[in-house]
Design a protein around this motif. Structure first.
Motif, short mmCIF file in Angstrom:
data_model
loop_
_atom_site.label_atom_id
_atom_site.label_comp_id
_atom_site.label_asym_id
_atom_site.label_seq_id
_atom_site.Cartn_x
_atom_site.Cartn_y
_atom_site.Cartn_z
N TYR A 12 0.83 -1.21 0.00
CA TYR A 12 0.00 0.00 0.00
C TYR A 12 0.87 1.26 0.00
O TYR A 12 1.95 1.28 0.58
CB TYR A 12 -0.95 -0.01 1.20
N ASP A 72 1.04 8.70 0.98
CA ASP A 72 0.07 9.33 1.89
C ASP A 72 0.75 10.29 2.87
O ASP A 72 0.18 11.31 3.25
CB ASP A 72 -0.70 8.26 2.69
N LEU A 132 -10.21 15.62 4.09
CA LEU A 132 -10.46 15.09 5.43
C LEU A 132 -11.25 16.08 6.28
O LEU A 132 -12.18 15.70 6.99
CB LEU A 132 -9.14 14.76 6.14
N CYS A 157 -6.69 4.15 10.54
CA CYS A 157 -6.13 5.51 10.46
C CYS A 157 -5.06 5.67 9.39
O CYS A 157 -4.73 6.79 9.03
CB CYS A 157 -5.56 5.90 11.82
N LEU A 189 -6.12 3.73 15.14
CA LEU A 189 -6.00 2.27 15.12
C LEU A 189 -5.89 1.79 13.69
O LEU A 189 -6.63 2.24 12.81
CB LEU A 189 -7.23 1.64 15.79
N PHE A 239 -4.32 -2.02 11.39
CA PHE A 239 -3.63 -3.31 11.52
C PHE A 239 -2.33 -3.34 10.73
O PHE A 239 -1.69 -4.39 10.65
CB PHE A 239 -4.55 -4.49 11.21
N SER A 277 -11.95 3.04 5.15
CA SER A 277 -11.37 1.86 5.79
C SER A 277 -12.38 0.76 6.10
O SER A 277 -12.07 -0.42 5.92
CB SER A 277 -10.68 2.27 7.10
N GLN A 307 -7.64 -2.78 -3.56
CA GLN A 307 -7.29 -3.35 -2.25
C GLN A 307 -7.98 -4.72 -2.14
O GLN A 307 -8.97 -4.97 -2.82
CB GLN A 307 -7.71 -2.38 -1.13
C1 LIG Z 1 -7.58 3.28 2.05
S1 LIG Z 1 -6.63 3.22 3.54
C2 LIG Z 1 -7.26 4.65 4.39
C3 LIG Z 1 -6.32 5.18 5.44
C4 LIG Z 1 -6.70 6.51 6.11
N1 LIG Z 1 -7.97 6.42 6.81
C5 LIG Z 1 -6.71 7.64 5.10
O1 LIG Z 1 -7.74 8.29 4.93
O2 LIG Z 1 -5.68 7.88 4.46
C6 LIG Z 1 -7.33 1.84 4.40
C7 LIG Z 1 -6.69 1.58 5.76
O3 LIG Z 1 -7.46 0.59 6.45
C8 LIG Z 1 -6.58 -0.29 7.09
N2 LIG Z 1 -7.30 -1.57 7.28
C9 LIG Z 1 -7.84 -2.35 6.32
N3 LIG Z 1 -8.42 -3.43 6.87
C10 LIG Z 1 -8.26 -3.32 8.22
C11 LIG Z 1 -8.63 -4.13 9.34
N4 LIG Z 1 -9.30 -5.28 9.17
N5 LIG Z 1 -8.30 -3.71 10.58
C12 LIG Z 1 -7.61 -2.55 10.76
N6 LIG Z 1 -7.23 -1.75 9.75
C13 LIG Z 1 -7.55 -2.12 8.48
C14 LIG Z 1 -5.38 -0.38 6.17
O4 LIG Z 1 -4.20 -0.83 6.82
C15 LIG Z 1 -5.28 1.06 5.68
O5 LIG Z 1 -4.46 1.84 6.51
#
Ligand SMILES: C[S@@+](CC[C@H](N)C(=O)[O-])C[C@H]1O[C@@H](n2cnc3c(N)ncnc32)[C@H](O)[C@@H]1O
Length: 222
Positions: A13, A18, A27, A47, A68, A70, A110, A147
């Motif tokens: 990713y 970012d 945002l 996040c 938070l 993962f 997310s 994704q």
């Molecule tokens: C498209 S990015 C968006 C990140 C941020 N919110 C932004 O606006 O830039 C999706 C995020 O969701 C996290 N993510 C996806 N599946 C997840 C899960 N099951 N638990 C925790 N985080 C997750 C990814 O690691 C990634 O950081």
């Protein structure tokens, strides 16, 4: 599936992009639906590199902020950008927080990637205080971002999932999608231009910004 989804974010990713090119106006447009925020306990779910958490701390004066995700790699960048927030490495569908911990939860792009969509909303509902609010930006049915897990639905479809765990929908705003000049690869730019055009049709907006409330215990008592 979850292991490989996580591996995708750890390895592939674009978190470095970012960090360098955040879209803060985008945002802020979504986050204003969280107001009033001063003094509140704030969670940024999924996040990434934590720009929303940073805005919550530095512009919106929250009382406490936790981001938070993962992806360990994302959190390392997040902690470097905003050391004063709390950073938690966990799965979004199993939140390591007690019931009724937060006043405000924000999740941008997310929750649609979670392995259990309804379970993800149920967890946010659980950790919100009664009367607390979730603002979440989730994509329209036709959007693809490459994704691994991408749940998609219409506005009505998303709303049904959210209501099914107890949320009240206060309003639904929209988000026009990524900035046109996010990067200059010509094919990407052409795709984003096409998406912008399609997205002018209201039912085909890029994504929805749902403003959800966990009812207070007294709601419905009369
Ligand atoms: C498209 S990015 C968006 C990140 C941020 N919110 C932004 O606006 O830039 C999706 C995020 O969701 C996290 N993510 C996806 N599946 C997840 C899960 N099951 N638990 C925790 N985080 C997750 C990814 O690691 C990634 O950081």
């Amino acid at each position: 599936v979850l292991v490989s989804a996580r591996d995708f974010y750890e390895q592939d990713y674009h978190f470095a992009e970012d960090v360098e090119r955040p879209n803060l106006p985008r945002l802020r447009r979504a986050m204003r639906h969280l107001q009033p925020m001063p003094g509140t306990a704030f969670l940024d779910l999924g996040c990434g590199v934590g720009w929303a958490t940073r805005l919550a701390v530095r512009e919106y004066a929250v009382g406490s902020a936790v981001g938070l995700d993962f992806s360990h790699r994302a959190l390392v960048s997040a902690a470097a950008l905003t050391p004063e927030a709390g950073w938690v490495d966990a799965d979004g569908t199993r939140l390591p927080f007690r019931d009724a911990t937060f006043d405000r939860v924000f999740s941008f792009g997310s929750m649609e990637h979670f392995p259990d969509i309804r379970g993800g909303f149920a967890e946010v509902y659980r950790v919100l205080r009664p009367g607390g609010r979730l603002v979440t930006a989730v994509p329209n049915f036709y959007i693809r971002t490459g994704q691994p897990l991408e749940f998609r639905a219409t506005k009505g479809g998303w709303g049904a999932v959210m209501r099914s765990v107890g949320f009240e929908i206060e309003r639904v705003a929209t988000d026009p999608g990524p900035a046109l000049f996010k990067n200059r690869r010509p094919v990407r730019l052409a795709l984003r231009l096409a998406l912008r055009a399609i997205s002018l049709i209201p039912v085909l907006r890029y994504q929805f910004v749902f403003v959800l409330r966990k009812p207070s215990s007294i709601d419905g008592a009369v």
